[in-house]
Motif scaffolding. Sequence first.
Motif, PDB file in Angstrom:
ATOM      1  N   LEU A  64     -18.680  40.532 -47.814  1.00  0.00           N
ATOM      2  CA  LEU A  64     -18.424  39.360 -48.654  1.00  0.00           C
ATOM      3  C   LEU A  64     -19.701  38.623 -49.054  1.00  0.00           C
ATOM      4  O   LEU A  64     -19.780  38.055 -50.142  1.00  0.00           O
ATOM      5  N   LEU A  65     -20.697  38.638 -48.184  1.00  0.00           N
ATOM      6  CA  LEU A  65     -21.919  37.874 -48.462  1.00  0.00           C
ATOM      7  C   LEU A  65     -22.594  38.310 -49.758  1.00  0.00           C
ATOM      8  O   LEU A  65     -23.143  37.473 -50.490  1.00  0.00           O
ATOM      9  N   VAL A  66     -22.562  39.603 -50.058  1.00  0.00           N
ATOM     10  CA  VAL A  66     -23.254  40.079 -51.263  1.00  0.00           C
ATOM     11  C   VAL A  66     -22.563  39.586 -52.532  1.00  0.00           C
ATOM     12  O   VAL A  66     -23.145  39.650 -53.629  1.00  0.00           O
ATOM     13  N   GLY A  67     -21.333  39.081 -52.399  1.00  0.00           N
ATOM     14  CA  GLY A  67     -20.623  38.571 -53.562  1.00  0.00           C
ATOM     15  C   GLY A  67     -20.733  37.068 -53.737  1.00  0.00           C
ATOM     16  O   GLY A  67     -20.154  36.511 -54.679  1.00  0.00           O
ATOM     17  N   CYS A  68     -21.455  36.410 -52.841  1.00  0.00           N
ATOM     18  CA  CYS A  68     -21.626  34.955 -52.934  1.00  0.00           C
ATOM     19  C   CYS A  68     -22.856  34.622 -53.773  1.00  0.00           C
ATOM     20  O   CYS A  68     -23.943  35.156 -53.508  1.00  0.00           O
ATOM     21  N   PRO A  69     -22.718  33.752 -54.751  1.00  0.00           N
ATOM     22  CA  PRO A  69     -23.833  33.442 -55.654  1.00  0.00           C
ATOM     23  C   PRO A  69     -25.094  32.974 -54.940  1.00  0.00           C
ATOM     24  O   PRO A  69     -26.205  33.318 -55.351  1.00  0.00           O
ATOM     25  N   SER A  70     -24.956  32.194 -53.866  1.00  0.00           N
ATOM     26  CA  SER A  70     -26.138  31.654 -53.181  1.00  0.00           C
ATOM     27  C   SER A  70     -26.939  32.749 -52.487  1.00  0.00           C
ATOM     28  O   SER A  70     -28.135  32.587 -52.242  1.00  0.00           O
ATOM     29  N   TYR A  80     -17.395  36.182 -58.235  1.00  0.00           N
ATOM     30  CA  TYR A  80     -17.204  35.459 -56.983  1.00  0.00           C
ATOM     31  C   TYR A  80     -15.734  35.132 -56.726  1.00  0.00           C
ATOM     32  O   TYR A  80     -15.311  35.033 -55.569  1.00  0.00           O
ATOM     33  N   SER A  81     -14.938  34.992 -57.771  1.00  0.00           N
ATOM     34  CA  SER A  81     -13.525  34.646 -57.587  1.00  0.00           C
ATOM     35  C   SER A  81     -12.783  35.703 -56.760  1.00  0.00           C
ATOM     36  O   SER A  81     -11.796  35.397 -56.095  1.00  0.00           O
ATOM     37  N   LEU A  87     -13.010  35.392 -48.098  1.00  0.00           N
ATOM     38  CA  LEU A  87     -13.973  34.552 -47.378  1.00  0.00           C
ATOM     39  C   LEU A  87     -13.256  33.383 -46.709  1.00  0.00           C
ATOM     40  O   LEU A  87     -13.522  33.053 -45.549  1.00  0.00           O
ATOM     41  N   GLN A  88     -12.324  32.771 -47.439  1.00  0.00           N
ATOM     42  CA  GLN A  88     -11.542  31.677 -46.865  1.00  0.00           C
ATOM     43  C   GLN A  88     -10.680  32.180 -45.709  1.00  0.00           C
ATOM     44  O   GLN A  88     -10.544  31.512 -44.683  1.00  0.00           O
ATOM     45  N   ALA A  89     -10.116  33.368 -45.860  1.00  0.00           N
ATOM     46  CA  ALA A  89      -9.279  33.945 -44.800  1.00  0.00           C
ATOM     47  C   ALA A  89     -10.100  34.229 -43.545  1.00  0.00           C
ATOM     48  O   ALA A  89      -9.647  33.968 -42.418  1.00  0.00           O
ATOM     49  N   CYS A 119     -24.936  31.546 -45.959  1.00  0.00           N
ATOM     50  CA  CYS A 119     -24.391  31.448 -47.316  1.00  0.00           C
ATOM     51  C   CYS A 119     -23.884  30.027 -47.553  1.00  0.00           C
ATOM     52  O   CYS A 119     -23.085  29.500 -46.766  1.00  0.00           O
ATOM     53  N   ARG A 120     -24.335  29.401 -48.624  1.00  0.00           N
ATOM     54  CA  ARG A 120     -23.962  28.016 -48.890  1.00  0.00           C
ATOM     55  C   ARG A 120     -22.460  27.855 -49.115  1.00  0.00           C
ATOM     56  O   ARG A 120     -21.856  26.887 -48.662  1.00  0.00           O
ATOM     57  N   GLU A 121     -21.858  28.790 -49.817  1.00  0.00           N
ATOM     58  CA  GLU A 121     -20.420  28.708 -50.078  1.00  0.00           C
ATOM     59  C   GLU A 121     -19.637  28.706 -48.764  1.00  0.00           C
ATOM     60  O   GLU A 121     -18.661  27.963 -48.600  1.00  0.00           O
ATOM     61  N   ALA A 122     -20.062  29.532 -47.815  1.00  0.00           N
ATOM     62  CA  ALA A 122     -19.383  29.597 -46.515  1.00  0.00           C
ATOM     63  C   ALA A 122     -19.591  28.311 -45.728  1.00  0.00           C
ATOM     64  O   ALA A 122     -18.681  27.851 -45.022  1.00  0.00           O
TER      65      ALA A 122
END
Length: 405
Positions: A64-70, A80-81, A87-89, A119-122
């Motif tokens: 999942l990390l490789v799909g996060c923009p940050s 990213y969608s 990622l939320q799960a 990862c910032r999104e996480a």
Amino acid sequence: TRLFEIISALREKKDSSAVTIVSTFYENGKLLDEWRPLLRILHLGGNGDPFAQRGASLCLAYILLVGCPSVAGGSNHVDYSSVEEPLQALLSWISSQLQSSLGSSVSLVTPTLTTLVNCREARYMFASSGGIGYIARHLRNKASVPSDTSKTSRKKNIGATVQQLYELCFTIWAISYECNSSYSIRSSFSRDGAVKSLCVLVKTAPREKVIRVALSALRNLAECKSDGSDQSGKKEIDGTTFLNDMISCGLMKQIELMKDRNWSDDDIKEDVAALSKLLQINYKEMSRWDLYVNEVVSGNLEWGVMHTEKFFQQNCMHFEGEKGDFSLLKRLIILVGGDDDDVASVACFDIGEFVRHYPNGRMIAKQLGAKDAIMKHIGHENSELQRHALHSVSKIMVQNWGSLV
């Protein structure tokens, strides 16, 4: 094990390679459904193999990390969608494990969590799910070792390895970098007792690497600024807020002691010097009543000049509060019923002194339930708490208590 080895090998390849994590697990920029079996392994619960669950969560995190923009920086052309839901799960599963007080549940998720917080999104997702509070609680439970291990101690020590403490603290430290840009994250740090947990770590951590990360997180909090997103009518939260909490937790004294130690890590020396300066500046700007308020609100009551007859003679009228709701007295009553006998003893004393010195204080304390809360400790096995409870109840029940002493 084989999947983990494959993903580890793919992670070492350059983005220009023909075979990468993106080319293997993504198609036309969208995540393939092959991640779902990994999630099913995690949700096997007590029937699952902890080794397999730990490996599955790490594998899923790397995918999942490789799909996060940050992390990707737009170079992978991933949508990213398609990553948000898994990622939320994954973070929800981690949060559910952290709600357990078992050390095995913590060790199950910390390797994955320390990977994801890069990862910032996480970081934002985890904080919004209450993650800061879960970690703060674990740090307090695991770092605090009561001096009294007999049955009279009401604190439950669950214990932790140095690595667990480090990984939990590392997570808090990583999220603290988002404080400047997020009111909700600053609010979580303030509300969930993260400062208290970090201060406990600074005092009790068995290794320099844990102390280093704890100090760095405290410094980030002390230096954070309000980003202007504080909503109208809500309390402003910035570095001053966290510095007040640190003072209430007794960090100033600990920092001064640390300045005299011969640290091998230069980062620790730098953070100690910076925190010492910030704490001293903030302390000079606070009145004694401000210090008392912060101590009560934080729940870190310790005997000192702010718990004396003279202090209450001079400050008892402040207890009304700006709204006239005696919120500080209500907080003391809550602390009487807390898990720390020493704090409960100080709270009993303070309530008794309020009753003595505030006009009609006896009636106000009774109406707010102080007498009932304190009476529960009259027969307590901790002799010190029992003594302060008896004295406090006497002050509430006897109008001219001073003449009996």
